[in-house]
Scaffold this motif. Structure first.
Motif, PDB file in Angstrom:
ATOM      1  N   UNK A 238       0.817  -1.219   0.000  1.00 42.89           N
ATOM      2  CA  UNK A 238       0.000   0.000   0.000  1.00 42.89           C
ATOM      3  C   UNK A 238       0.851   1.271   0.000  1.00 42.89           C
ATOM      4  N   UNK A 239       2.177   1.103   0.125  1.00 43.97           N
ATOM      5  CA  UNK A 239       3.070   2.268   0.175  1.00 43.97           C
ATOM      6  C   UNK A 239       3.953   2.301  -1.071  1.00 43.97           C
ATOM      7  N   UNK A 240       3.495   3.014  -2.091  1.00 47.03           N
ATOM      8  CA  UNK A 240       4.273   3.114  -3.323  1.00 47.03           C
ATOM      9  C   UNK A 240       5.258   4.280  -3.317  1.00 47.03           C
ATOM     10  N   UNK A 241       5.141   5.137  -2.314  1.00 45.62           N
ATOM     11  CA  UNK A 241       6.070   6.271  -2.249  1.00 45.62           C
ATOM     12  C   UNK A 241       7.508   5.783  -2.066  1.00 45.62           C
ATOM     13  N   UNK A 243       8.692   2.832  -2.829  1.00 48.77           N
ATOM     14  CA  UNK A 243       9.101   2.160  -4.062  1.00 48.77           C
ATOM     15  C   UNK A 243       9.530   3.177  -5.115  1.00 48.77           C
ATOM     16  N   UNK A 244       8.735   4.240  -5.278  1.00 54.10           N
ATOM     17  CA  UNK A 244       9.058   5.244  -6.293  1.00 54.10           C
ATOM     18  C   UNK A 244      10.393   5.918  -5.999  1.00 54.10           C
ATOM     19  N   UNK A 245      10.654   6.205  -4.736  1.00 53.47           N
ATOM     20  CA  UNK A 245      11.925   6.826  -4.353  1.00 53.47           C
ATOM     21  C   UNK A 245      13.093   5.912  -4.712  1.00 53.47           C
ATOM     22  N   UNK A 246      12.925   4.614  -4.449  1.00 48.34           N
ATOM     23  CA  UNK A 246      13.978   3.646  -4.777  1.00 48.34           C
ATOM     24  C   UNK A 246      14.224   3.617  -6.283  1.00 48.34           C
ATOM     25  N   UNK A 247      13.151   3.600  -7.068  1.00 51.28           N
ATOM     26  CA  UNK A 247      13.305   3.536  -8.524  1.00 51.28           C
ATOM     27  C   UNK A 247      13.989   4.787  -9.072  1.00 51.28           C
ATOM     28  N   UNK A 272      -2.565  -0.615  -8.568  1.00 50.57           N
ATOM     29  CA  UNK A 272      -1.933  -1.126  -9.780  1.00 50.57           C
ATOM     30  C   UNK A 272      -1.803  -0.074 -10.872  1.00 50.57           C
ATOM     31  N   UNK A 273      -2.699   0.890 -10.893  1.00 52.67           N
ATOM     32  CA  UNK A 273      -2.585   1.960 -11.889  1.00 52.67           C
ATOM     33  C   UNK A 273      -1.277   2.725 -11.691  1.00 52.67           C
ATOM     34  N   UNK A 274      -1.005   3.078 -10.461  1.00 52.75           N
ATOM     35  CA  UNK A 274       0.232   3.810 -10.183  1.00 52.75           C
ATOM     36  C   UNK A 274       1.453   2.905 -10.368  1.00 52.75           C
ATOM     37  N   UNK A 275       1.329   1.640  -9.973  1.00 53.21           N
ATOM     38  CA  UNK A 275       2.440   0.706 -10.132  1.00 53.21           C
ATOM     39  C   UNK A 275       2.773   0.529 -11.616  1.00 53.21           C
ATOM     40  N   UNK A 276       1.734   0.433 -12.452  1.00 56.38           N
ATOM     41  CA  UNK A 276       1.942   0.295 -13.894  1.00 56.38           C
ATOM     42  C   UNK A 276       2.643   1.535 -14.460  1.00 56.38           C
ATOM     43  N   UNK A 277       2.234   2.698 -13.986  1.00 51.56           N
ATOM     44  CA  UNK A 277       2.846   3.951 -14.448  1.00 51.56           C
ATOM     45  C   UNK A 277       4.332   3.990 -14.100  1.00 51.56           C
ATOM     46  N   UNK A 278       4.672   3.512 -12.908  1.00 50.65           N
ATOM     47  CA  UNK A 278       6.084   3.459 -12.517  1.00 50.65           C
ATOM     48  C   UNK A 278       6.858   2.498 -13.418  1.00 50.65           C
ATOM     49  N   UNK A 279       6.253   1.371 -13.729  1.00 52.11           N
ATOM     50  CA  UNK A 279       6.916   0.381 -14.594  1.00 52.11           C
ATOM     51  C   UNK A 279       7.134   0.953 -15.992  1.00 52.11           C
ATOM     52  N   UNK A 280       6.161   1.696 -16.486  1.00 48.62           N
ATOM     53  CA  UNK A 280       6.309   2.319 -17.805  1.00 48.62           C
ATOM     54  C   UNK A 280       7.389   3.395 -17.788  1.00 48.62           C
TER      55      UNK A 280
END
Length: 501
Positions: A238-241, A243-247, A272-280
């Motif tokens: 539930x914490x994508x912040x 993950x995004x910082x790591x990426x 998953x919408x935000x997770x997909x955006x990070x993957x893209x």
């Protein structure tokens, strides 16, 4: 005599489903049974002879191994391990530098290993990679040579239709082309094949990090640790912040993310919408284990590059076939390298496919009934005073992410986990549902998740602190909701309530 309740105690060691030699679960009706099994007590090991095939060697495989030792005059210094193919032998041999000069002239894989430590290490590795020899193949072999008198009485689809029925059903469910689907002899073999392919891709493009997003199934973690020198775990989906910082800080180094939707056993769902955006954004492959979601409950098509599903669970529904599947999402144009993902899989044994083909026909109907029962049970369970917390698809902090993926309001994951703070052992023992490993069955199936999956963590202070960190309760029962009359399911929970008063 008519029973007041449809649920009744099932003796320890009985197969689940009962009277089925190919069952992938077995009854562990008391917490003591579970603890004794985890501690490998001799008395309980005599009772539990058939269970999840990746964890306990099937009696037919033991018998066949003994027969082959005599047939090939193998020294007593060695044990034979039976695998799904000769390709599997190469995988295991290369990993452990085992090179047997002796050639076993069989249609499946046979590897000779020294007794003791080497034997145990190889067995554990096979548990991770899922190259298990089919119990049905062993059964046919033993029957043909006269070592067993009878075959399991079971209905099977015709051979010529079996594989196509399975793949066509999955293709329709995932809205995907049949050529983008590959079957495997277990869900773990499907996951291994994906991760092995990603490892090979890593060697070509220089990306080295694989991310595990969420608290994933233990053997998935073990495969990652065996094949990826660099991996990173983010426990909270539930914490994508974070993950995004790591990426951001590791641009061009992250190859793939693997996650479960929803997670096991706390049924959490990522955005998953935000997770997909990070993957893209960072050109990352997203692998989703969709076993809990099923393709009939959640629309995951817009998000995953690759799906993996353990067909042993909801697709089978009867807990008597070990099988997995890889589904490549043509939407993300990854199918041009599909052979890289498919080539590490083994083809399931034909009789396993015949059995699965028969059972998968009811996949959608089964999931819809389980979802309906799940919804009613989620409403009911808070009325029970002995339940301290409930984890489900409808958790308030979780539901927004889950709701956005649902096909309709009844598309609920058929798993509910309950935390019981007081009298855990007494309540677990008192419930007369089937109790043992696995899930997705048409019969309601309970499992004391943390005891069976992470007993080693329970037994140390450091381990218990880690369980607290990832918010995984020790006194947790995972409920795999069945298709029985929902009033009968409720009645069993109420029976225990009345006995506690």
């Amino acid at each position: 005599m008519k029973r007041d309740y449809i649920f009744y105690p099932i003796n320890c060691g009985e197969t689940l489903p009962q009277n089925n030699i190919h069952a992938v679960s077995c009854s562990m009706p008391t917490l003591k049974d579970v603890i004794d099994y985890e501690e490998q007590k001799e008395e309980i090991l005599k009772k539990i002879t058939v269970a999840y095939p990746r964890f306990i060697i099937h009696p037919y495989l033991k018998e066949l191994s003994n027969y082959l030792k005599k047939k090939y005059k193998v020294s007593n210094d060695y044990e034979l391990i039976l695998l799904s193919s000769k390709k599997a032998v190469d995988v295991v041999s290369n990993f452990y530098y085992i090179h047997n000069a002796f050639q076993f002239k069989e249609d499946f894989g046979v590897i000779k290993v020294l007794k003791g430590r080497q034997y145990q290490k190889v067995l554990k590795f096979i548990q991770y990679v899922g190259y298990n020899l089919s119990s049905r193949l062993a059964e046919d072999y033993l029957y043909k040579i006269g070592l067993i008198e009878n075959l399991q009485d079971e209905e099977l689809e015709k051979k010529k239709y079996a594989q196509d029925i399975i793949i066509s059903t999955l293709a329709n469910a995932y809205k995907e082309q049949k050529e983008n689907i590959c079957l495997a002899p277990s869900g773990m073999n499907a996951i291994y094949s994906i991760l092995k392919a990603l490892k090979n891709i890593q060697a070509r493009n220089g990306k080295s990090i694989l991310i595990q997003f969420g608290w994933l199934y233990l053997d998935t973690t073990n495969i990652v640790s065996n094949y990826f020198e660099e991996s990173k775990v983010f426990y909270d989906v539930t914490n994508l912040d974070i993950l995004e910082e790591f990426l951001k800080n590791n641009q061009n180094r992250t190859l793939a993310i693997i996650t479960e939707v929803p997670t096991n056993p706390l049924v959490k769902t990522a955005n998953l919408k935000r997770l997909r955006e990070l993957c893209d954004t960072y050109n990352i492959v997203l692998v989703i284990d969709s076993t809990f979601a099923t393709p009939y409950n959640l629309d995951l098509k817009p998000y995953a590059d690759i799906f993996v599903e353990s067909l042993t669970k909801f697709a089978c529904g009867n807990a008597d076939v070990l099988m997995g599947a890889i589904i490549l999402n043509s939407k993300f144009n990854i199918s041009h390298i599909k052979n890289e993902f498919f080539k590490h899989c083994d083809t399931p044994y034909i009789k396993d496919m015949q059995r699965m083909a028969l059972e998968i026909k009811d996949y959608k109907k089964r999931v819809k009934k389980i979802s309906q029962n799940t919804k009613e049970l989620i409403d009911f369970l808070p009325t029970l005073p002995y339940i301290s917390k409930i984890y489900s698809s409808l958790d308030k902090e979780n539901f927004e992410n889950y709701k956005n993926l649902m096909f309709d309001e009844n598309s609920l994951c058929g798993i509910i986990s309950i935390y019981i703070e007081n009298d855990f052992e007494k309540i677990y023992n008192a419930l007369n549902f089937a109790k043992g490993p696995s899930l997705g069955t048409e019969f309601t199936l309970l499992m004391p998740y943390t005891y069976l999956a992470h007993y080693d963590l329970i037994n140390s202070k450091k381990g218990r602190e880690f369980l607290e960190k990832i918010e995984l309760p020790i006194n947790l029962i995972r409920i795999s909701v069945g298709v029985e009359d929902i009033n009968e399911i409720k009645k069993e929970f109420l029976r225990v309530k009345s006995n506690l008063n």
